[in-house]
Write an enzyme that holds these catalytic residues in place. Sequence first.
Site, PDB file in Angstrom:
ATOM      1  N   PRO A  78       0.827  -1.218   0.000  1.00 48.41           N
ATOM      2  CA  PRO A  78       0.000   0.000   0.000  1.00 48.41           C
ATOM      3  C   PRO A  78       0.864   1.272   0.000  1.00 48.41           C
ATOM      4  O   PRO A  78       1.702   1.451   0.867  1.00 48.41           O
ATOM      5  CB  PRO A  78      -0.807  -0.115   1.300  1.00 48.41           C
ATOM      6  N   GLU A  79       0.676   2.098  -1.018  1.00 44.35           N
ATOM      7  CA  GLU A  79       1.349   3.388  -1.107  1.00 44.35           C
ATOM      8  C   GLU A  79       0.279   4.467  -0.905  1.00 44.35           C
ATOM      9  O   GLU A  79      -0.835   4.151  -0.495  1.00 44.35           O
ATOM     10  CB  GLU A  79       2.050   3.528  -2.471  1.00 44.35           C
TER      11      GLU A  79
ATOM     12  N   ARG B 162      21.354  17.254  -5.213  1.00 43.96           N
ATOM     13  CA  ARG B 162      21.759  15.936  -4.708  1.00 43.96           C
ATOM     14  C   ARG B 162      22.385  15.104  -5.812  1.00 43.96           C
ATOM     15  O   ARG B 162      21.948  15.130  -6.951  1.00 43.96           O
ATOM     16  CB  ARG B 162      20.529  15.190  -4.150  1.00 43.96           C
TER      17      ARG B 162
END
Length: 282
Positions: free
Chosen positions: A2-3, A153
């Site tokens: 589940p996201e 980054r």
Amino acid sequence: MPELPEVETIKEDLRELVVGALVTEVEVLDPALVEQPSPEEFVRLLEGLSITGAWRRAKHLVVGLDSGDSLVFQLKIGGQLLLVPPVEEPRTALMLVLHLDGERRLFLRDSTGFSRTRLLSEKELEERLSSLGPEPLEDGFDAQYLRQKLGSRRAQIKSLLLDQKMMAGIGNIYVDEILYGARIHPRRKADTLSADEWEALYAAIRANLSAGVEHRGTTVRLYRDVLGRPGEHQNYLRVFEKHGKPCPGCGSAVVREKVAGRPTHYCPVCQRMTREENVEGE
Ligand SMILES: [Zn+2]
């Protein structure tokens, strides 16, 4: 797995179906489920409380109680919260049963056994959720945030998108679809993305997560809603677990490789990467 869209769907179901219910009895079938407090204390504190609300923060499902405490669920890989009695594998995968008034029961079933729950005070809840990044479907989240937060980054873009401190709620299914939607190779270093690519990435994050919510989640294997029904977004996936199948954009075969320690699916033609954009050593 589940996201954001799946937990959002479960949250909406709980709002509709169980808010207002009284918890009459609590059965903890797998003590490993309860991380805080002890399983005995968890049962003692929870019995007799009413459910006052349901929220989602990142992939955490938060159930409000009339004591002011909250029940926080992390469904991890295969957790299901079901109002219908699970018929197959009776009790073997059950971790928790909440008996509700009106002779209803809410089951937490997880065949992987990784689901976890905590009963937290308001302050503990705030601390628990404080390190999470912004919600990608809420107002304040935009392409500028993405670029400012991630643009310098050198890490791989896929691992940054999965980092819950950067933004909340994205997991391995949606991240592959998002990167495909933005035509960005999952191994690209974040500091090589152009302004247009940050815009495309932002648009793909919003589009894929919104579509996932609209389709009531993605059921690749284990995800079910509170009434035991699968989602529908799996019918709209373009690369996730489509390795060997043609890319819907160009017809080349989708490939599967490990990136950021996770199985990763992408189109090597649509999501092309130059040598300079690659992270050395991986
Ligand atoms: Zn392609």
